[in-house]
Design an enzyme around this catalytic site. Structure first.
Site, PDB file in Angstrom:
ATOM      1  N   ALA A  49       0.539  -0.866  -0.111  1.00 27.65           N
ATOM      2  CA  ALA A  49      -0.095  -0.217  -0.125  1.00 27.65           C
ATOM      3  C   ALA A  49       0.579   1.355   0.087  1.00 27.65           C
ATOM      4  CB  ALA A  49      -0.808   0.182   1.211  1.00 27.65           C
ATOM      5  N   SER A  50       2.261   1.426  -0.432  1.00 31.74           N
ATOM      6  CA  SER A  50       3.002   2.207   0.515  1.00 31.74           C
ATOM      7  C   SER A  50       3.447   3.342  -1.299  1.00 31.74           C
ATOM      8  CB  SER A  50       4.206   1.747   1.121  1.00 31.74           C
ATOM      9  OG  SER A  50       4.878   0.797   0.467  1.00 31.74           O
ATOM     10  N   THR A  51       3.151   2.208  -1.951  1.00 31.81           N
ATOM     11  CA  THR A  51       4.177   2.923  -2.990  1.00 31.81           C
ATOM     12  C   THR A  51       3.606   2.573  -4.592  1.00 31.81           C
ATOM     13  OG1 THR A  51       5.638   1.394  -3.544  1.00 31.81           O
ATOM     14  CG2 THR A  51       6.507   3.321  -1.824  1.00 31.81           C
ATOM     15  N   GLU A  75       8.811  -1.366   4.438  1.00 28.55           N
ATOM     16  CA  GLU A  75       8.955  -0.377   3.965  1.00 28.55           C
ATOM     17  C   GLU A  75      10.448   0.053   5.789  1.00 28.55           C
ATOM     18  OE1 GLU A  75       9.168   1.598   1.877  1.00 28.55           O
ATOM     19  OE2 GLU A  75       7.158   0.956   0.452  1.00 28.55           O
ATOM     20  N   ASP A 111       6.972  -7.915   6.528  1.00 33.69           N
ATOM     21  CA  ASP A 111       6.351  -8.949   5.354  1.00 33.69           C
ATOM     22  C   ASP A 111       5.527  -9.458   5.536  1.00 33.69           C
ATOM     23  OD1 ASP A 111       7.350 -10.784   4.041  1.00 33.69           O
ATOM     24  OD2 ASP A 111       8.838 -11.748   4.623  1.00 33.69           O
ATOM     25  N   ALA A 112       4.836  -8.807   4.081  1.00 36.81           N
ATOM     26  CA  ALA A 112       3.059  -9.765   4.052  1.00 36.81           C
ATOM     27  C   ALA A 112       3.227 -11.076   4.295  1.00 36.81           C
ATOM     28  CB  ALA A 112       2.758  -8.713   2.930  1.00 36.81           C
ATOM     29  N   ALA A 140       5.340  -5.982  -4.558  1.00 33.44           N
ATOM     30  CA  ALA A 140       6.480  -6.162  -6.155  1.00 33.44           C
ATOM     31  C   ALA A 140       7.437  -6.167  -5.292  1.00 33.44           C
ATOM     32  CB  ALA A 140       6.645  -5.447  -7.281  1.00 33.44           C
ATOM     33  N   TYR A 235       9.345  -9.724 -20.433  1.00 36.57           N
ATOM     34  CA  TYR A 235       8.155  -9.863 -19.150  1.00 36.57           C
ATOM     35  C   TYR A 235       7.971 -10.646 -19.428  1.00 36.57           C
ATOM     36  CZ  TYR A 235       5.514  -7.321 -16.013  1.00 36.57           C
ATOM     37  OH  TYR A 235       5.024  -7.250 -14.772  1.00 36.57           O
TER      38      TYR A 235
END
Ligand code: NAD
Length: 392
Positions: A49-51, A75, A111-112, A140, A235
């Site tokens: 959720a942070s970036t 983070e 750590d999710a 990611a 990719y």
């Protein structure tokens, strides 16, 4: 202290708290200019959720739909005079603004992929939120420890089948170089799928379902990228593409899990944007600089906020069926992949050389966006002023 950017390759090791806060505010301001999304989610869990896309999803949920949000991210807080990572500053700024707007906003830094963070999130949701009606999966990560065995897997960005060489942009030197990448081994493929595939997404949904924390009609969305043929060897058809294919397997399994509560899992294919994750992919940054030039000239250029605002408004909560393509994917890259845009990019790609970078790409815009990820080069911020790096 006075904080300056220290760029090392494709990362900046410093971040500016005021610049990050202004970035977040600008995203909120954009979402506030859009009409409120009727029928949007009320309780949202955002993983990553942070970036980047996760932060913009959180802003779209909170400020576009009036949702309570729980954000999970990994983070670095400020320590011993070092600045925090930008996602830390972004999240502090987000929580402050959300609370000022009367919205519940809480975050878990850890750590999710671990069981411990899943338990912490479940406890927090139970205590503060009630049932969740949207789970955004936007992690990611370069590595993942298996929560059961503890074994650590590392993801790679490698072609599959044969070695690959293609143009890339050395952003430090502003030169076009050739990237030589060795073909992935079977182990590289397995490891990348383990980190960036759908297994952890499934584990989150299963854990939330077992705890009876998913509301009827709950949606969950994970993010994917496809892009044009010039990037496919690295990719779509590379190790990361295999991991993204695994998301489709996971989506099916999650749909079964959600069947009894009339829920649905989706995969949204998003547009290429400048984020910490995308700047690390060789060749993709060159493609992005060309794409941005064309999309800015012709209209339709979007960043993470515009994309996520459109995802919520026109796709997920449009008041009717979620529109998907023939593979069942939500296509947020529809404008990027438009024929005229791709043919213009394809025309420039073979001709681009070091001395035509300025003329044929949006190098300046790319560099500005890259620095902005870390809170630098933001209008209205006094970078000569002393600033406190430690923010709680
Ligand atoms: P990003 O690097 O900006 O964000 C990654 C997020 O994951 C951050 O919040 C970070 O803290 C979090 N994270 C990383 N490891 C973690 C861990 N172990 N535990 C908890 N949190 C962790 O990335 P992004 O570019 O926004 O990518 C998000 C998703 O969007 C990815 O699935 C990516 O493939 C997809 N996507 C990106 C683009 C692009 O151009 N950037 C395009 C389409 C799709």
């Amino acid at each position: 202290m006075i904080i300056r950017p220290k760029v090392r390759g494709f990362v900046c090791v410093t971040a500016h708290p005021t610049g990050c806060a202004v970035n977040v505010q600008e995203q909120i301001d954009y979402v506030n200019t859009q009409a409120t999304i009727e029928g949007g989610p009320k309780n949202v869990l955002i993983l990553g959720a942070s970036t980047g896309y996760g932060l913009s999803s959180r802003i779209a949920a909170a400020f576009g739909c009036g949702a309570n949000t729980l954000g999970v991210f990994f983070e670095r807080p400020s320590e011993r005079g070092r600045t925090a990572s930008p996602g830390w500053y972004n999240s502090v700024a987000f929580e402050k603004q959300a609370k000022a707007a009367g919205l519940y906003a809480s975050s878990i830094n850890g750590d999710a992929f671990s069981n411990d963070i899943k338990v912490q999130a479940i406890d927090r949701i139970k205590a503060d939120m009630g049932k969740i009606d949207l789970v955004i999966y936007s992690l990611a990560a370069p590595r993942r420890a298996d929560p059961e065995t503890g074994e650590v897997y590392r993801s790679t960005l490698k072609p599959i089948g044969s070695n690959y060489s293609n143009k890339y942009l050395d952003t430090d030197k502003k030169t076009i170089q050739m990237a030589e990448l060795e073909a992935a081994t079977d182990e590289d493929i397995r490891n990348t799928v383990k980190v960036m595939g759908g297994e952890d997404w499934e584990l989150w949904i299963q854990a939330l379902k077992n705890a009876d924390l998913l509301a009827d009609g709950c949606k969950t969305v994970a993010y994917d990228y496809i892009g044009p043929k010039i990037t496919w060897p690295i990719y779509k058809e590379g190790t990361i593409g295999r991991a993204k294919l695994d998301l489709r397997r996971a989506k099916k399994a999650i749909n079964q899990t959600l069947n009894s509560i009339d829920g649905a899992a989706h995969i949204a294919v998003n547009k290429a944007v400048v984020t910490q994750a995308s700047s690390a992919i060789p060749g993709v940054n060159l493609y992005i600089t060309i794409l941005f030039k064309i999309m800015k000239e012709r209209g339709g250029h979007e960043g993470c906020t515009e994309q996520m605002s459109r995802l919520f408004r026109d796709r997920l909560y449009n008041g009717s069926e979620v529109p998907v393509d023939e593979l069942g994917l939500i296509r947020m890259d529809d404008w990027e992949m438009g024929e005229a845009i791709q043919s213009a990019v394809g025309d420039i790609w073979p001709r681009i050389e070091t001395d035509t970078v300025d003329e044929m790409t949006d190098f300046v815009g790319y560099q500005q966006e890259f620095l902005r990820l870390f809170g630098f080069g933001v209008d209205g911020v006094d970078y000569e002023a002393e600033v406190e790096p430690e923010v709680e």
